[in-house]
Design an enzyme around this catalytic site. Structure first.
Site, PDB file in Angstrom:
ATOM      1  N   ASP A  99      32.634  46.513  18.397  1.00  0.00           N
ATOM      2  CA  ASP A  99      33.150  47.673  18.786  1.00  0.00           C
ATOM      3  C   ASP A  99      31.657  49.033  18.090  1.00  0.00           C
ATOM      4  O   ASP A  99      31.145  48.199  17.350  1.00  0.00           O
ATOM      5  CB  ASP A  99      34.385  48.535  17.646  1.00  0.00           C
ATOM      6  CG  ASP A  99      33.947  47.268  16.266  1.00  0.00           C
ATOM      7  OD1 ASP A  99      33.292  46.827  15.985  1.00  0.00           O
ATOM      8  OD2 ASP A  99      34.803  48.021  15.808  1.00  0.00           O
ATOM      9  N   GLU A 127      37.231  53.576  15.718  1.00  0.00           N
ATOM     10  CA  GLU A 127      37.816  54.969  14.929  1.00  0.00           C
ATOM     11  C   GLU A 127      38.549  55.465  14.859  1.00  0.00           C
ATOM     12  O   GLU A 127      38.956  56.753  14.410  1.00  0.00           O
ATOM     13  CB  GLU A 127      36.762  54.949  13.547  1.00  0.00           C
ATOM     14  CG  GLU A 127      35.730  54.382  13.229  1.00  0.00           C
ATOM     15  CD  GLU A 127      35.904  53.269  12.280  1.00  0.00           C
ATOM     16  OE1 GLU A 127      36.808  53.857  11.892  1.00  0.00           O
ATOM     17  OE2 GLU A 127      35.980  52.094  11.649  1.00  0.00           O
TER      18      GLU A 127
END
Length: 373
Positions: A67, A126
């Protein structure tokens, strides 16, 4: 050869929020192009990347996901390479995750294996969530791997340690935003109003009964309201209030049950307090559920090396990698980074020795896995 520490520090300085990872994407592309490898193919997806490294005698495709995004946190580490993007910080270790991916790509450019390797640089973990649309993309359909893995740094474990388990590792999560609309007015005439501060307080109390009275005691769930806003000044009765929170469960069934109960409670409160209530569940992440065969295989492989392996408990943390595991067999594991401060903390400072540990261990594992007949 890649300088892991320099790369991590470069990325650490440019944290960007979900679907705004423009500098990060360009940094990764620039590095990959410098490898000048004809077995490497790069495809952009939004602010993320799919990177295919072709094998020399492929039977299957193995994937690693990293990520990319940072958090809206003002860094307070005082490090010489701290974030140059004010109020943004890599406070969840995604700079580590990307650096490890680049280290693996460098290794396998120099040391090819039989099978294809797909590296997925995913934006917006996120929020609002990049894994689900990425796994549904045409590129993933074209390059769909046979197995996928990912790691997450763990400040509580020492360097040289990994932790994982079969089955559920991370919880189902949902954001929760509730807006209450009533009728404001002068504080001296409450009988002419519908006070949303009172309604919000009542709703918070009702929400806290859901886990204790509607969820199986042998299951685990959390309903947390972390922020309340309402009203304007002290002598005006609030016409509007807002609750912001999170829901976390260890089963998808409990998540559905909690949402159903929230909606029942708010309907009743609308009638009882003569107000309007709007609910928004925001980003929802599916549970991270490790494939039992593959993660046990990885655990046994890891135990045969110098890595310390911990078979951990599941956590209430959320990770949208669960959407990828829902479609592709695989697993996630914790990587020990030995930091005094935890994830999402403004002082998080992972031990950079863990970078080499991760690259070395995963390169061995993927070499073994990618050369099996």
């Amino acid at each position: 050869m890649i300088d892991l520490i320099k790369t991590r520090r470069d990325l650490h300085q440019i944290p960007e929020l979900g679907f705004k990872e423009y500098k990060t994407q360009q940094y990764i592309i620039k590095y990959l192009e410098s490898l000048n490898c004809n077995r490497l193919e790069i495809k952009k997806w939004e602010t993320g990347l799919f990177v295919m490294l072709k094998g020399i005698n492929p039977v299957k495709t193995l994937a690693y996901r990293a990520d990319m995004d940072g958090l809206p946190i003002k860094e307070q580490t005082g490090l010489p390479f701290q974030s140059i993007h004010e109020n943004n910080m890599h406070a969840c270790g995604h700079d580590f995750h990307m650096t490890i991916a680049l280290g693996l790509i460098q290794h396998f450019v120099d040391n090819p294996i039989n099978d294809h390797l797909l590296f997925i640089f995913q934006p917006a973990e996120e929020g609002p969530g990049g894994a689900k649309p990425m796994v549904q993309s045409s590129i993933m359909k074209e390059w769909k791997p046979d197995m996928i893995t990912a790691l997450h740094i763990a400040p509580e474990y020492p360097v040289g340690t990994i932790a994982t388990k079969p089955g559920l590792l991370f919880a189902n999560t949902s954001e929760l935003f509730i807006t209450l609309l009533g009728k404001g007015g002068h504080a001296a005439y409450p009988h002419h109003t519908n006070d949303m501060v009172v309604a919000a307080c009542s709703l918070v109390n009702h929400l806290q009964t859901i886990v204790s009275r509607n969820i199986d005691p042998l299951d685990s769930a959390v309903v947390t309201i972390g922020k309340i806003t309402g009203g304007t000044v002290q002598n005006i009765i609030a016409e509007q209030a807002r609750l912001e929170g999170t829901i976390r469960t260890l089963s998808a069934t409990s998540m559905s049950k909690i949402k159903e109960r929230i909606e029942q409670l708010t309907k009743g409160l609308q009638i009882g307090l003569n107000c309007t209530i709007e609910i928004d569940y925001g980003s929802n992440y599916y549970q991270v559920f490790n494939n039992e065969r593959l993660v046990n295989e990885f655990i046994q492989f890891s135990k045969s090396t110098k890595i310390e392996v911990v078979e951990c408990q599941e956590a209430m943390t959320g990770e949208d990698f669960g959407f990828m595991l829902k479609e592709i067999p695989g697993f996630m594991f914790w990587l020990g980074v030995d930091s005094q401060y935890g994830l999402h903390h403004a002082n998080l400072a992972p031990n950079e020795k863990a970078l080499e540990v991760a690259v070395e261990h995963l390169s061995r594992y993927l070499t073994w896995k990618g050369n099996l007949s």
